[in-house]
Design an enzyme around this catalytic site. Sequence first.
Site, PDB file in Angstrom:
ATOM      1  N   GLY A  14       0.833  -1.674   0.029  1.00 33.42           N
ATOM      2  CA  GLY A  14       0.270  -0.048  -0.076  1.00 33.42           C
ATOM      3  C   GLY A  14       0.641   1.357  -0.284  1.00 33.42           C
ATOM      4  N   ASN A  16       2.089   3.303  -2.367  1.00 27.68           N
ATOM      5  CA  ASN A  16       1.303   4.591  -3.241  1.00 27.68           C
ATOM      6  C   ASN A  16      -0.097   4.714  -2.443  1.00 27.68           C
ATOM      7  OD1 ASN A  16       1.457   5.090  -6.231  1.00 27.68           O
ATOM      8  ND2 ASN A  16       2.416   2.857  -6.661  1.00 27.68           N
ATOM      9  N   LYS A  65     -16.869 -17.914  -6.085  1.00 31.95           N
ATOM     10  CA  LYS A  65     -16.637 -19.250  -6.552  1.00 31.95           C
ATOM     11  C   LYS A  65     -16.486 -19.409  -7.450  1.00 31.95           C
ATOM     12  CE  LYS A  65     -21.269 -18.193  -6.157  1.00 31.95           C
ATOM     13  NZ  LYS A  65     -22.309 -17.819  -6.627  1.00 31.95           N
ATOM     14  N   MET A  92      -2.985  -6.985  -8.113  1.00 29.69           N
ATOM     15  CA  MET A  92      -2.709  -7.612  -9.184  1.00 29.69           C
ATOM     16  C   MET A  92      -3.473  -8.444  -9.500  1.00 29.69           C
ATOM     17  SD  MET A  92      -0.155  -6.191  -8.437  1.00 29.69           S
ATOM     18  CE  MET A  92       1.186  -7.407  -9.980  1.00 29.69           C
ATOM     19  N   ARG A  93      -4.101  -8.085  -9.844  1.00 33.78           N
ATOM     20  CA  ARG A  93      -5.654  -8.841 -10.199  1.00 33.78           C
ATOM     21  C   ARG A  93      -6.102  -8.305 -11.593  1.00 33.78           C
ATOM     22  NH1 ARG A  93      -6.558 -13.807  -8.947  1.00 33.78           N
ATOM     23  NH2 ARG A  93      -5.926 -13.897  -6.340  1.00 33.78           N
ATOM     24  N   ILE A  94      -6.488  -8.992 -12.605  1.00 34.28           N
ATOM     25  CA  ILE A  94      -7.088  -8.428 -14.382  1.00 34.28           C
ATOM     26  C   ILE A  94      -8.634  -8.224 -13.805  1.00 34.28           C
ATOM     27  CG2 ILE A  94      -7.508  -8.809 -16.127  1.00 34.28           C
ATOM     28  CD1 ILE A  94      -4.730 -10.362 -16.517  1.00 34.28           C
ATOM     29  N   ASN A 109      -5.391   3.392 -12.996  1.00 33.86           N
ATOM     30  CA  ASN A 109      -4.685   2.611 -12.774  1.00 33.86           C
ATOM     31  C   ASN A 109      -2.796   2.552 -13.042  1.00 33.86           C
ATOM     32  OD1 ASN A 109      -3.279  -0.323 -11.806  1.00 33.86           O
ATOM     33  ND2 ASN A 109      -2.618  -0.665 -13.724  1.00 33.86           N
ATOM     34  N   HIS A 111       1.228   1.830 -13.983  1.00 36.48           N
ATOM     35  CA  HIS A 111       1.778   0.853 -13.913  1.00 36.48           C
ATOM     36  C   HIS A 111       3.351   1.220 -14.655  1.00 36.48           C
ATOM     37  CE1 HIS A 111       2.778  -2.737 -15.961  1.00 36.48           C
ATOM     38  NE2 HIS A 111       3.464  -2.272 -16.849  1.00 36.48           N
ATOM     39  N   GLU A 176       6.328   7.345  -8.860  1.00 43.38           N
ATOM     40  CA  GLU A 176       4.523   7.410  -8.549  1.00 43.38           C
ATOM     41  C   GLU A 176       3.815   7.974  -7.608  1.00 43.38           C
ATOM     42  OE1 GLU A 176       4.155   2.476  -8.996  1.00 43.38           O
ATOM     43  OE2 GLU A 176       6.028   2.648  -9.888  1.00 43.38           O
TER      44      GLU A 176
END
Length: 204
Positions: A14, A16, A65, A92-94, A109, A111, A176
């Site tokens: 955390g 950022n 699920k 870290m999830r698309i 976002n 990068h 950043e």
Amino acid sequence: MSKHILGILCSGRGSNMQSILAAIKSGQIKAEVGIVLTDKPEARALAVARENGIKSICINRKECKDQQDFEEQLVAELRNAGVTLVVLAGFMRILSPYFVGEYRHQILNIHPSLLPSFGGAHAHRDVLAYGTKVSGCTIHFVDEGMDHGPIILQDTVPVLENDTEETLAARVLEKEHILYPRAIELYVDGKLELVGERHVRIKN
């Protein structure tokens, strides 16, 4: 205009998020953080949120699920918190088209490369392997592609001959921490205008 409410999604320490919280406290960003969400119960971001009196919840992907169930829970928590801007800070999830559609042009976002070059999870490794002389970071709107949405801000750092992934990452991270609060500030102040599919204009 009502005050913007940020929903911050994190998977790690955390750092950022901490720079964003500092910018809110200083008055640079005229918004509040309504909720911090993470997909990992061990994420340091949860403790950072608690230390700052911010509601924080872990929605463990492993206990859901499927991806749809996971994202529906994320959206429900964001809606309950009244979130107007979703901020991905080391998440870290698309995200699927479903989630993007729920918050179209309301997801930012960061990068750690100069997109469209070196997208993906190993930007610093790929920069060094390619022999690039300049790297940096990019703030962009999130769309259905990975590291693909319209670019808002970018800044650069030189790549040094003796750089490792760790030393390069540390210098990029400094940028950043400056750039992300600035992009959020522009958003909440209504100074970002999407022109066509790809171009973001910063209004005076």
